[in-house]
Design an enzyme around this catalytic site. Structure first.
Site, PDB file in Angstrom:
ATOM      1  N   CYS A 186     107.617 152.162  13.462  1.00  0.00           N
ATOM      2  CA  CYS A 186     107.709 153.071  12.309  1.00  0.00           C
ATOM      3  C   CYS A 186     107.988 154.512  12.750  1.00  0.00           C
ATOM      4  O   CYS A 186     107.160 155.140  13.411  1.00  0.00           O
ATOM      5  CB  CYS A 186     106.401 152.980  11.527  1.00  0.00           C
ATOM      6  SG  CYS A 186     106.179 154.248  10.273  1.00  0.00           S
ATOM      7  N   CYS A 195     105.574 157.111  11.295  1.00  0.00           N
ATOM      8  CA  CYS A 195     104.269 156.955  11.963  1.00  0.00           C
ATOM      9  C   CYS A 195     104.254 157.733  13.279  1.00  0.00           C
ATOM     10  O   CYS A 195     103.286 158.418  13.601  1.00  0.00           O
ATOM     11  CB  CYS A 195     103.973 155.484  12.255  1.00  0.00           C
ATOM     12  SG  CYS A 195     103.867 154.438  10.802  1.00  0.00           S
TER      13      CYS A 195
END
Length: 86
Positions: free
Chosen positions: A12, A15
């Site tokens: 991600c 993230c």
């Protein structure tokens, strides 16, 4: 003491960008953050109904979610939330 759970995945992009912000806030406030890979621990992700990452969950001592936010946020906003709830 409240616990802060940071759900993310290795692939991600948001993230990866948000994790240093979470780490800075943890260091500056002294809170303990549990970093959880939502794919590696799907049962915990399911328990907190995490369907998108990154997700921050603040839980009480019993594990009940008091606050949740999906997506990155500015450092100042996260600091304020930690100070208010955490």
């Amino acid at each position: 003491m409240k616990k802060v759970l940071y759900f993310s995945t290795t692939w991600c992009g948001p993230c990866k960008a948000f994790k240093p912000v979470v780490q800075q806030v943890a260091q500056e406030t002294g809170i303990n953050v549990n970093y959880i890979d939502a794919e590696a621990d799907p049962s915990l992700a399911k328990m907190y109904n995490v369907t998108s990452v990154p997700t921050i969950v603040i839980a009480d001592q019993m594990g009940s979610a008091l606050y949740r936010h999906t997506g990155p946020m500015p450092k100042g906003q996260l600091m304020q939330i930690i100070k208010t709830i955490g």
